[in-house]
Design an enzyme around this catalytic site. Structure first.
Site, PDB file in Angstrom:
ATOM      1  N   ASP A   1      -4.698 -12.908   3.070  1.00  0.00           N
ATOM      2  CA  ASP A   1      -5.589 -12.434   4.008  1.00  0.00           C
ATOM      3  C   ASP A   1      -7.185 -12.757   3.397  1.00  0.00           C
ATOM      4  OD1 ASP A   1      -4.845 -10.448   2.432  1.00  0.00           O
ATOM      5  OD2 ASP A   1      -4.870  -8.367   3.578  1.00  0.00           O
TER       6      ASP A   1
ATOM      7  N   HIS B   1       0.223  -0.942  -0.223  1.00  0.00           N
ATOM      8  CA  HIS B   1       0.054   0.425   0.085  1.00  0.00           C
ATOM      9  C   HIS B   1       1.079   0.682   0.030  1.00  0.00           C
ATOM     10  CE1 HIS B   1      -3.236  -2.112   0.135  1.00  0.00           C
ATOM     11  NE2 HIS B   1      -2.985  -2.689   1.624  1.00  0.00           N
TER      12      HIS B   1
ATOM     13  N   HIS C   1      -6.108  -7.721  -0.246  1.00  0.00           N
ATOM     14  CA  HIS C   1      -6.649  -5.780  -0.640  1.00  0.00           C
ATOM     15  C   HIS C   1      -5.345  -5.732  -2.563  1.00  0.00           C
ATOM     16  CE1 HIS C   1      -6.645  -6.366   3.606  1.00  0.00           C
ATOM     17  NE2 HIS C   1      -7.730  -5.480   3.638  1.00  0.00           N
TER      18      HIS C   1
ATOM     19  N   ASP D   1      -2.415 -10.514  -2.434  1.00  0.00           N
ATOM     20  CA  ASP D   1      -3.191  -9.679  -1.158  1.00  0.00           C
ATOM     21  C   ASP D   1      -4.507  -9.648  -0.901  1.00  0.00           C
ATOM     22  OD1 ASP D   1      -2.173  -8.398   0.876  1.00  0.00           O
ATOM     23  OD2 ASP D   1      -3.468  -7.545   0.625  1.00  0.00           O
TER      24      ASP D   1
HETATM   25 ZN   LIG Z   1      -4.038  -6.223   2.342  1.00  0.00          ZN
END
Ligand SMILES: [Zn+2]
Length: 282
Positions: free
Chosen positions: A224, A107, A147, A145
């Protein structure tokens, strides 16, 4: 040949109250050691390596613990922890290993929060981006991931040497990744879509990449997506094993860098499943 784990106990030294805490990687490392994986200790990334990805002002602000947001605290000495995690990714790239260090990175954009996100989502330096720029070879980044890796997209968007392909839950944090842009191919998936939908999408995505131009595959490996975790796509151990096989089928030198995943028990087992799939074809 078993892929080597890159890990240093030093990364356990901060943030025990946070969901992105030391327990997740401590437990994962313990499981992977028990399963017989060989471990290598990383060195910190140099400031020069960080500056291939991040602006000088941002690196300075992290160094002085001056930058903080609701997800991503300004811990004491976070610069050293983050630099060591980026160094883990570099070592993974050099030896074709799997860095299971923290903090995660995907991120973090050039100046911190990326593409309009409000926070840096537990990330300080973009570990995989630092490793890819360090190698400086044509690279496919596969971001599994749960996200969207908004930082990685921001860093590489328009970069002729890099393809970025991400599979993530949408709508979800950080709110980006609904559309593909240039060399960044995004595959938004609904919550808990399950192994079958995920793997079908994975196959379609890889068919869109011109592999003849790729020399290295770099995997932003977050777990995740595991059923019940923070960005659950309802994946199971069978799913991770199959993802490993599909990555191996690309037949390119490959390295992996841990992103999210908030149960250490699951991370340890999922890493092993993915690598069993990967190694079954290698
Ligand atoms: Zn994540």
């Amino acid at each position: 040949m078993k892929i080597k784990m890159i890990f240093s106990e030093k990364c356990l030294g901060y943030g025990s109250w946070h969901i992105e805490g030391p327990e997740r990687v401590r437990k994962a490392a313990e499981i992977l050691k028990r399963l017989g994986y060989e471990f290598l200790e990383p060195k910190s990334a140099s400031e020069e390596d960080l500056l291939k990805v991040h602006d000088m002002d941002y690196v300075w602000n992290v160094k002085k613990s001056l930058v903080e947001d609701p997800d991503t605290p300004a811990y004491d000495n976070i610069y050293e922890f983050a630099r060591l995690s980026a160094g883990g990714a570099i070592l993974a790239a050099e030896v074709g290993g799997f860095s299971i260090m923290r903090p995660p990175g995907h991120h973090a954009g050039k100046n911190g929060a990326a593409l309009g996100a409000y926070t840096r989502g537990f990330c300080y330096f973009n570990n995989i981006a630092v490793a890819v720029r360090h190698l400086n070879r044509p690279t496919l980044i596969l971001d599994i991931d749960g996200h969207h890796g908004n930082g990685t997209q921001e860093i590489f968007q328009g970069d002729q040497k890099v393809w970025y392909v991400s599979f993530h839950r949408y709508p979800h944090y950080p709110g980006t990744g609904n559309n593909s842009e240039a060399n960044c191919l995004n595959f938004p998936l609904r919550a808990d879509c399950g192994d079958e939908v995920y793997l079908k999408t994975f196959g379609e995505a890889l068919s869109k990449v011109d592999l003849s131009r790729i020399e290295v595959v770099a995997v932003s490996a977050g777990f995740d997506t595991h059923a019940g975790d923070l960005a659950s796509l309802g994946l199971t151990k069978k799913g991770y094993r199959e993802i490993g096989k599909r990555i191996a089928a690309l037949k390119k030198p490959t390295f992996l860098v841990l992103e999210g995943g908030y149960s250490g028990e699951n991370i340890g087992k999922d890493v092993d499943e993915l690598l069993k799939g990967f190694e079954s074809l290698n």
